[in-house]
Scaffold this motif. Structure first.
Motif, PDB file in Angstrom:
ATOM      1  N   TYR A 151       0.851  -1.183   0.000  1.00  0.00           N
ATOM      2  CA  TYR A 151       0.000   0.000   0.000  1.00  0.00           C
ATOM      3  C   TYR A 151       0.887   1.233   0.000  1.00  0.00           C
ATOM      4  O   TYR A 151       1.733   1.390   0.877  1.00  0.00           O
ATOM      5  N   LEU A 152       0.692   2.115  -0.988  1.00  0.00           N
ATOM      6  CA  LEU A 152       1.489   3.328  -1.109  1.00  0.00           C
ATOM      7  C   LEU A 152       0.587   4.554  -1.064  1.00  0.00           C
ATOM      8  O   LEU A 152      -0.529   4.521  -1.575  1.00  0.00           O
ATOM      9  N   ASN A 153       1.098   5.620  -0.448  1.00  0.00           N
ATOM     10  CA  ASN A 153       0.377   6.883  -0.380  1.00  0.00           C
ATOM     11  C   ASN A 153       1.158   7.936  -1.143  1.00  0.00           C
ATOM     12  O   ASN A 153       2.380   8.040  -0.987  1.00  0.00           O
ATOM     13  N   GLY A 154       0.475   8.730  -1.971  1.00  0.00           N
ATOM     14  CA  GLY A 154       1.119   9.767  -2.749  1.00  0.00           C
ATOM     15  C   GLY A 154       1.345  11.017  -1.921  1.00  0.00           C
ATOM     16  O   GLY A 154       0.424  11.537  -1.293  1.00  0.00           O
ATOM     17  N   ILE A 155       2.578  11.499  -1.927  1.00  0.00           N
ATOM     18  CA  ILE A 155       2.945  12.718  -1.214  1.00  0.00           C
ATOM     19  C   ILE A 155       3.540  13.680  -2.224  1.00  0.00           C
ATOM     20  O   ILE A 155       4.408  13.306  -3.015  1.00  0.00           O
ATOM     21  N   ILE A 156       3.044  14.916  -2.204  1.00  0.00           N
ATOM     22  CA  ILE A 156       3.498  15.925  -3.151  1.00  0.00           C
ATOM     23  C   ILE A 156       4.312  16.958  -2.385  1.00  0.00           C
ATOM     24  O   ILE A 156       3.830  17.554  -1.419  1.00  0.00           O
ATOM     25  N   ASP A 157       5.516  17.167  -2.837  1.00  0.00           N
ATOM     26  CA  ASP A 157       6.444  18.063  -2.159  1.00  0.00           C
ATOM     27  C   ASP A 157       6.948  19.092  -3.158  1.00  0.00           C
ATOM     28  O   ASP A 157       7.151  18.781  -4.332  1.00  0.00           O
ATOM     29  N   SER A 158       7.166  20.309  -2.688  1.00  0.00           N
ATOM     30  CA  SER A 158       7.726  21.336  -3.558  1.00  0.00           C
ATOM     31  C   SER A 158       9.170  20.977  -3.857  1.00  0.00           C
ATOM     32  O   SER A 158       9.971  20.733  -2.957  1.00  0.00           O
ATOM     33  N   PHE A 159       9.495  20.914  -5.130  1.00  0.00           N
ATOM     34  CA  PHE A 159      10.831  20.497  -5.541  1.00  0.00           C
ATOM     35  C   PHE A 159      11.733  21.688  -5.804  1.00  0.00           C
ATOM     36  O   PHE A 159      12.839  21.767  -5.308  1.00  0.00           O
ATOM     37  N   ASN A 160      11.223  22.651  -6.594  1.00  0.00           N
ATOM     38  CA  ASN A 160      12.040  23.793  -6.962  1.00  0.00           C
ATOM     39  C   ASN A 160      11.151  24.878  -7.562  1.00  0.00           C
ATOM     40  O   ASN A 160      10.137  24.591  -8.167  1.00  0.00           O
ATOM     41  N   VAL A 161      11.557  26.134  -7.377  1.00  0.00           N
ATOM     42  CA  VAL A 161      10.908  27.248  -8.057  1.00  0.00           C
ATOM     43  C   VAL A 161      11.983  27.901  -8.910  1.00  0.00           C
ATOM     44  O   VAL A 161      13.005  28.356  -8.399  1.00  0.00           O
ATOM     45  N   TYR A 162      11.747  27.912 -10.214  1.00  0.00           N
ATOM     46  CA  TYR A 162      12.753  28.393 -11.145  1.00  0.00           C
ATOM     47  C   TYR A 162      12.071  29.227 -12.219  1.00  0.00           C
ATOM     48  O   TYR A 162      11.154  28.739 -12.884  1.00  0.00           O
ATOM     49  N   ASN A 163      12.489  30.485 -12.383  1.00  0.00           N
ATOM     50  CA  ASN A 163      11.886  31.397 -13.364  1.00  0.00           C
ATOM     51  C   ASN A 163      10.371  31.457 -13.208  1.00  0.00           C
ATOM     52  O   ASN A 163       9.620  31.324 -14.169  1.00  0.00           O
ATOM     53  N   ASP A 164       9.905  31.636 -11.990  1.00  0.00           N
ATOM     54  CA  ASP A 164       8.473  31.716 -11.680  1.00  0.00           C
ATOM     55  C   ASP A 164       7.704  30.479 -12.107  1.00  0.00           C
ATOM     56  O   ASP A 164       6.508  30.537 -12.374  1.00  0.00           O
ATOM     57  N   GLU A 165       8.367  29.369 -12.223  1.00  0.00           N
ATOM     58  CA  GLU A 165       7.720  28.107 -12.554  1.00  0.00           C
ATOM     59  C   GLU A 165       7.939  27.148 -11.387  1.00  0.00           C
ATOM     60  O   GLU A 165       9.067  26.844 -11.026  1.00  0.00           O
ATOM     61  N   SER A 166       6.844  26.701 -10.802  1.00  0.00           N
ATOM     62  CA  SER A 166       6.942  25.787  -9.667  1.00  0.00           C
ATOM     63  C   SER A 166       7.038  24.360 -10.161  1.00  0.00           C
ATOM     64  O   SER A 166       6.303  23.950 -11.055  1.00  0.00           O
ATOM     65  N   ILE A 167       7.931  23.615  -9.553  1.00  0.00           N
ATOM     66  CA  ILE A 167       8.094  22.198  -9.866  1.00  0.00           C
ATOM     67  C   ILE A 167       7.851  21.424  -8.575  1.00  0.00           C
ATOM     68  O   ILE A 167       8.379  21.779  -7.518  1.00  0.00           O
ATOM     69  N   TYR A 168       7.038  20.400  -8.670  1.00  0.00           N
ATOM     70  CA  TYR A 168       6.706  19.564  -7.517  1.00  0.00           C
ATOM     71  C   TYR A 168       7.201  18.147  -7.770  1.00  0.00           C
ATOM     72  O   TYR A 168       7.439  17.748  -8.902  1.00  0.00           O
ATOM     73  N   GLU A 169       7.328  17.421  -6.689  1.00  0.00           N
ATOM     74  CA  GLU A 169       7.744  16.021  -6.791  1.00  0.00           C
ATOM     75  C   GLU A 169       6.657  15.145  -6.188  1.00  0.00           C
ATOM     76  O   GLU A 169       6.183  15.392  -5.081  1.00  0.00           O
ATOM     77  N   LEU A 170       6.258  14.126  -6.938  1.00  0.00           N
ATOM     78  CA  LEU A 170       5.289  13.141  -6.464  1.00  0.00           C
ATOM     79  C   LEU A 170       6.063  11.920  -5.987  1.00  0.00           C
ATOM     80  O   LEU A 170       6.807  11.310  -6.749  1.00  0.00           O
ATOM     81  N   GLN A 171       5.908  11.611  -4.713  1.00  0.00           N
ATOM     82  CA  GLN A 171       6.593  10.470  -4.116  1.00  0.00           C
ATOM     83  C   GLN A 171       5.547   9.524  -3.541  1.00  0.00           C
ATOM     84  O   GLN A 171       4.496   9.950  -3.107  1.00  0.00           O
ATOM     85  N   PHE A 172       5.894   8.259  -3.533  1.00  0.00           N
ATOM     86  CA  PHE A 172       5.006   7.257  -2.960  1.00  0.00           C
ATOM     87  C   PHE A 172       5.705   6.605  -1.779  1.00  0.00           C
ATOM     88  O   PHE A 172       6.823   6.093  -1.912  1.00  0.00           O
ATOM     89  N   PHE A 173       5.021   6.632  -0.618  1.00  0.00           N
ATOM     90  CA  PHE A 173       5.565   6.030   0.585  1.00  0.00           C
ATOM     91  C   PHE A 173       4.646   4.923   1.069  1.00  0.00           C
ATOM     92  O   PHE A 173       3.424   5.005   0.908  1.00  0.00           O
ATOM     93  N   SER A 174       5.236   3.942   1.686  1.00  0.00           N
ATOM     94  CA  SER A 174       4.477   2.804   2.187  1.00  0.00           C
ATOM     95  C   SER A 174       3.579   3.232   3.340  1.00  0.00           C
ATOM     96  O   SER A 174       3.986   3.979   4.222  1.00  0.00           O
ATOM     97  N   LYS A 175       2.347   2.760   3.311  1.00  0.00           N
ATOM     98  CA  LYS A 175       1.390   3.054   4.375  1.00  0.00           C
ATOM     99  C   LYS A 175       1.442   2.009   5.484  1.00  0.00           C
ATOM    100  O   LYS A 175       0.815   2.182   6.508  1.00  0.00           O
ATOM    101  N   ASN A 176       2.189   0.941   5.275  1.00  0.00           N
ATOM    102  CA  ASN A 176       2.225  -0.146   6.273  1.00  0.00           C
ATOM    103  C   ASN A 176       2.970   0.299   7.495  1.00  0.00           C
ATOM    104  O   ASN A 176       4.005   0.811   7.484  1.00  0.00           O
TER     105      ASN A 176
END
Length: 176
Positions: A151-176
């Motif tokens: 079982y994995l849960n999606g976590i969205i984290d801010s990765f970087n802000v570059y030239n007024d463009e936001s980049i996020y990272e989608l990570q999956f972590f175990s819920k067990n």
């Protein structure tokens, strides 16, 4: 006196047999572990392209829009009868996919639909960290005939802000 020497020799033989048994058991366990599959996703970056989100699977050289996640088998054995469910919360199943076999060091492109993008968008708009996006992966392998469930849960984290463009990272972590 000979009986005492014989008894000491018998005890020594028993201790050596015990060490041999432990050594062989450890080697068999190591062999078993080397045949276990380990399934997980690669690094996934998200950026906004005009009004829609765009996924970028790291390690895939493509400038086109990606609407899939790359599932890897990083273990030593083949995963068989893989069932992948992407759902929101606890019950709302968005999609189901089936993979017959995924050998070690191979990957599967898991297509994602608009509902998954909507959940990611909602989480980003709410400045959320943990989304309601969940993944259930069940599979079998050769060593143990039992079905393994991840079982994995999606976590969205801010990765970087570059030239007024936001980049996020989608990570999956175990819920067990």
């Amino acid at each position: 006196m000979i009986n005492i020497i014989s008894a000491i020799g018998s005890i020594g033989t028993f201790v050596m047999a015990l060490f041999y048994f432990v050594s062989v058991s450890i080697q068999l366990y190591q062999m078993k572990v080397s045949f276990l599959p380990a399934l997980d996703f690669n690094q996934i970056l998200i950026k906004r392209n005009k009004d829609q989100l765009q996924l970028k699977n790291v390690g895939i050289d493509s400038d086109s829009e990606q609407d899939y996640l790359k599932l890897y088998n990083l273990g030593g054995g083949a995963a068989k009868n893989i069932e992948i469910e992407i759902y929101i919360g606890e019950q709302d199943v968005l999609q189901k996919k089936y993979v017959n076999i995924l050998p070690s060091n191979e990957s599967y492109l898991l297509p994602i639909n608009r509902d998954v993008f909507n959940e990611i968008e909602k989480t980003i708009k709410n400045n959320g960290y943990e989304s309601d996006l969940n993944v259930k992966i069940s599979y079998k392998h050769n060593v143990s005939r039992k079905t393994q469930v991840l079982y994995l849960n999606g976590i969205i984290d801010s990765f970087n802000v570059y030239n007024d463009e936001s980049i996020y990272e989608l990570q999956f972590f175990s819920k067990n």
